[in-house]
Write a protein that holds these residues in place. Structure first.
Motif, short mmCIF file in Angstrom:
data_model
loop_
_atom_site.label_atom_id
_atom_site.label_comp_id
_atom_site.label_asym_id
_atom_site.label_seq_id
_atom_site.Cartn_x
_atom_site.Cartn_y
_atom_site.Cartn_z
N PHE A 287 -34.09 -18.18 25.37
CA PHE A 287 -33.51 -18.50 24.08
C PHE A 287 -32.56 -17.39 23.68
O PHE A 287 -32.98 -16.25 23.42
CB PHE A 287 -34.61 -18.66 23.03
CG PHE A 287 -34.08 -18.97 21.64
CD1 PHE A 287 -33.71 -20.26 21.32
CD2 PHE A 287 -33.97 -17.97 20.69
CE1 PHE A 287 -33.22 -20.55 20.04
CE2 PHE A 287 -33.49 -18.25 19.42
CZ PHE A 287 -33.12 -19.55 19.10
N GLY A 288 -31.28 -17.72 23.63
CA GLY A 288 -30.27 -16.73 23.31
C GLY A 288 -29.08 -16.88 24.24
O GLY A 288 -28.86 -17.93 24.86
N ASN A 289 -28.29 -15.83 24.34
CA ASN A 289 -27.09 -15.84 25.17
C ASN A 289 -27.25 -14.91 26.37
O ASN A 289 -27.69 -13.77 26.22
CB ASN A 289 -25.87 -15.41 24.35
CG ASN A 289 -25.45 -16.46 23.35
OD1 ASN A 289 -24.70 -17.38 23.67
ND2 ASN A 289 -25.95 -16.34 22.12
N ALA A 290 -26.89 -15.42 27.54
CA ALA A 290 -26.89 -14.62 28.76
C ALA A 290 -25.53 -14.81 29.42
O ALA A 290 -25.42 -15.32 30.53
CB ALA A 290 -28.02 -15.03 29.69
N LEU A 291 -24.47 -14.39 28.71
CA LEU A 291 -23.11 -14.63 29.16
C LEU A 291 -22.36 -13.32 29.38
O LEU A 291 -22.46 -12.40 28.56
CB LEU A 291 -22.35 -15.48 28.13
CG LEU A 291 -22.94 -16.86 27.84
CD1 LEU A 291 -22.15 -17.54 26.72
CD2 LEU A 291 -22.94 -17.73 29.09
N HIS A 292 -21.63 -13.27 30.47
CA HIS A 292 -20.82 -12.09 30.79
C HIS A 292 -19.36 -12.50 30.83
O HIS A 292 -18.99 -13.46 31.50
CB HIS A 292 -21.24 -11.52 32.15
CG HIS A 292 -20.44 -10.32 32.57
ND1 HIS A 292 -20.56 -9.10 31.93
CD2 HIS A 292 -19.53 -10.14 33.56
CE1 HIS A 292 -19.75 -8.22 32.51
NE2 HIS A 292 -19.11 -8.83 33.50
N PHE A 293 -18.52 -11.79 30.08
CA PHE A 293 -17.09 -12.05 30.04
C PHE A 293 -16.36 -10.98 30.84
O PHE A 293 -16.54 -9.78 30.59
CB PHE A 293 -16.57 -12.05 28.60
CG PHE A 293 -17.08 -13.19 27.76
CD1 PHE A 293 -16.34 -14.34 27.59
CD2 PHE A 293 -18.31 -13.11 27.13
CE1 PHE A 293 -16.80 -15.40 26.81
CE2 PHE A 293 -18.80 -14.14 26.34
CZ PHE A 293 -18.04 -15.29 26.20
N SER A 294 -15.56 -11.40 31.81
CA SER A 294 -14.79 -10.46 32.61
C SER A 294 -13.42 -11.07 32.88
O SER A 294 -13.22 -12.27 32.70
CB SER A 294 -15.52 -10.14 33.93
OG SER A 294 -15.79 -11.33 34.65
N THR A 295 -12.48 -10.25 33.33
CA THR A 295 -11.10 -10.68 33.43
C THR A 295 -10.53 -10.49 34.82
O THR A 295 -10.78 -9.48 35.48
CB THR A 295 -10.22 -9.91 32.42
OG1 THR A 295 -10.72 -10.11 31.10
CG2 THR A 295 -8.77 -10.37 32.47
N VAL A 296 -9.78 -11.51 35.29
CA VAL A 296 -8.99 -11.40 36.51
C VAL A 296 -7.53 -11.56 36.14
O VAL A 296 -7.20 -12.25 35.16
CB VAL A 296 -9.39 -12.47 37.55
CG1 VAL A 296 -10.76 -12.19 38.12
CG2 VAL A 296 -9.34 -13.86 36.95
#
Length: 443
Positions: A287-296
């Motif tokens: 329950f919650g967020n398990a998100l990783h933001f990365s850039t190419v």
């Protein structure tokens, strides 16, 4: 289709079958709090061929909903700020809002020609008030179409959950209804107690007057995706459907930009679920967020020739394959605490990966595993993020066809989406276009 009407008939409150323990609270992580600017909306469509959804009051659904909510006390609670100033959920069993509605068209007609602004009407939502003590952070709307089709829309503030959790909840609900054990039970273990940094490429505050955004969903068959992967096999032998489709839409959207500088660099933000990337994996029902933001990033000159798409596919694949747990924890632990929510989906074009929701063992996606009645699979699933800003959003998700078939929801400025919908390279792949009408999609 422009005259189609969604009529709301009743508003109910679903509470747990068993009372929640008094005084129970759940503290949100800083990553959760950072997502508060956005909302999540998932709509699951059923053809209803077995007439499961035939009851006028849908009491059988409400009963199973109350039973499953017993295992999800955070969904029936209310948001509040704790003594330390952080967001928390008071598990007081105040209930989930449930809205019953009808649509005066058939499901087939709706999916063929409804606009994004019309589809928005299938999900109930009210923005969080200054005092959220009586505000339901989760809302469910059950929509009955002419001819028997049904769509169930589930909405929440993004700081409470991500799409993986919402998909697991839908499956739990249907399993409870069919008297089956829950496959992915909820997990309320805190992510960690450290502060989270702002993601530098994605957390700038949105403009005060954002342009109108429109959305279209492109459906690509398994046979088409297999052919596409074979064409880039020599360059990227382990390419996934996401790698290919992210590279394709990134490059085609980049060409819509007014700049003619071939040396200009274009960036794509990749949003990846990190549950399975940790040495001690988080459960799907976390329950919650398990998100990783990365850039190419890629230079325009390397994206202009569609015959060289394999290079961009490799860039995306190698970036995701190279994500290490250390990088994820570094992003989580390495910066100062976010004091206020920010626009996580923008400024760069953002592409959301849902490959982790595919179960290769039975060739089925968790998005399509919510089966009421006599095992009828959903006919279509829409996933939307509210309050998207910047250059837009791409969501690559599994399709009801199964296998490597994928649906790609694209949200862009209206004029750009109109041009993309005529793009020859995309159209050569013969996608089926659904929910293609224009309309503002922010919630």
């Amino acid at each position: 289709m422009s005259n189609s009407k969604v009529t709301l008939h009743s508003k109910l409150t679903a509470v747990s079958s068993k009372p929640v323990s008094s005084g129970k609270t759940h503290t949100l992580s800083d990553l959760d709090s950072a997502m508060a600017f956005h909302t999540l909306h998932i709509i699951i469509y059923y053809n209803n061929q077995d007439n499961f959804f035939v009851s006028s009051d849908l009491s059988h659904l409400r009963e199973s909903l109350s039973k499953v909510l017993t295992s999800y006390p955070t969904m029936t609670g209310r948001l509040a700020t704790g003594v330390d100033g952080n967001w928390e959920v008071k598990c007081n069993d105040a209930g989930v809002r449930v809205i019953i509605a009808t649509v005066d068209t058939t499901l087939h007609q709706w999916l063929s020609s409804a606009s994004a602004s019309q589809e928005k009407l299938l999900t109930a939502w009210d923005d969080m008030p200054h005092d959220p003590s009586t505000w339901s952070p989760f809302r469910i709307q059950i929509n009955s179409f002419e001819g028997g089709g049904v769509a169930i829309g589930l909405s929440c503030n993004h700081m409470l959950a991500d799409f993986s959790f919402l998909a697991s909840f839908f499956k739990s609900w249907t399993e409870t209804h069919r008297h089956l054990p829950i496959t992915y039970p909820p997990s309320f273990t805190p992510l960690l107690n450290h502060s989270l940094p702002p993601y530098e490429t994605t957390t700038k505050q949105p403009p005060t007057s954002p342009p109108k955004m429109a959305t279209t969903t492109f459906k690509f068959s398994s046979s088409t995706i297999k052919q596409c992967l074979s064409k880039v096999h020599q360059t990227c032998p382990n390419a996934t459907p996401f790698d290919f489709l992210a590279a394709l839409f990134w490059s085609r959207i980049a060409l819509l930009k007014p700049s003619t500088n071939h040396h200009q660099t274009h960036s794509l933000t990749l949003c990846t679920d990190f549950r399975s990337l940790l040495k001690a994996p988080l459960p799907i029902g976390y329950f919650g967020n398990a998100l990783h933001f990365s850039t190419v990033s890629q230079k325009m000159e390397n994206m202009m020739d569609s015959d060289q798409l394999g290079d961009t596919v490799s860039l995306v694949h190698e970036h995701l394959a190279g994500l290490a747990e250390e990088e994820i924890w570094s992003a989580i632990e390495g910066g100062k605490k976010l004091k206020s929510p920010s626009c996580m989906y923008g400024n760069e074009l953002t592409c959301v990966c849902m490959e982790h929701l595919m179960d290769e063992a039975n060739d089925e996606s968790l998005l399509y595993a919510a089966k009421f009645g006599n095992n009828e699979r959903p006919a279509h699933v829409t996933c939307q993020v509210g309050n998207v800003r910047g250059e837009g959003l791409i969501i690559v998700m599994p399709s009801n066809e199964g296998g490597v078939a994928r649906n790609v929801l694209v949200m862009l400025v209206e004029e750009e989406l109109a041009e993309l919908s005529k793009d020859e390279v995309v159209l050569q792949l013969e996608p089926t276009v659904v929910l293609a009408g224009c309309g503002v999609v922010d919630h």
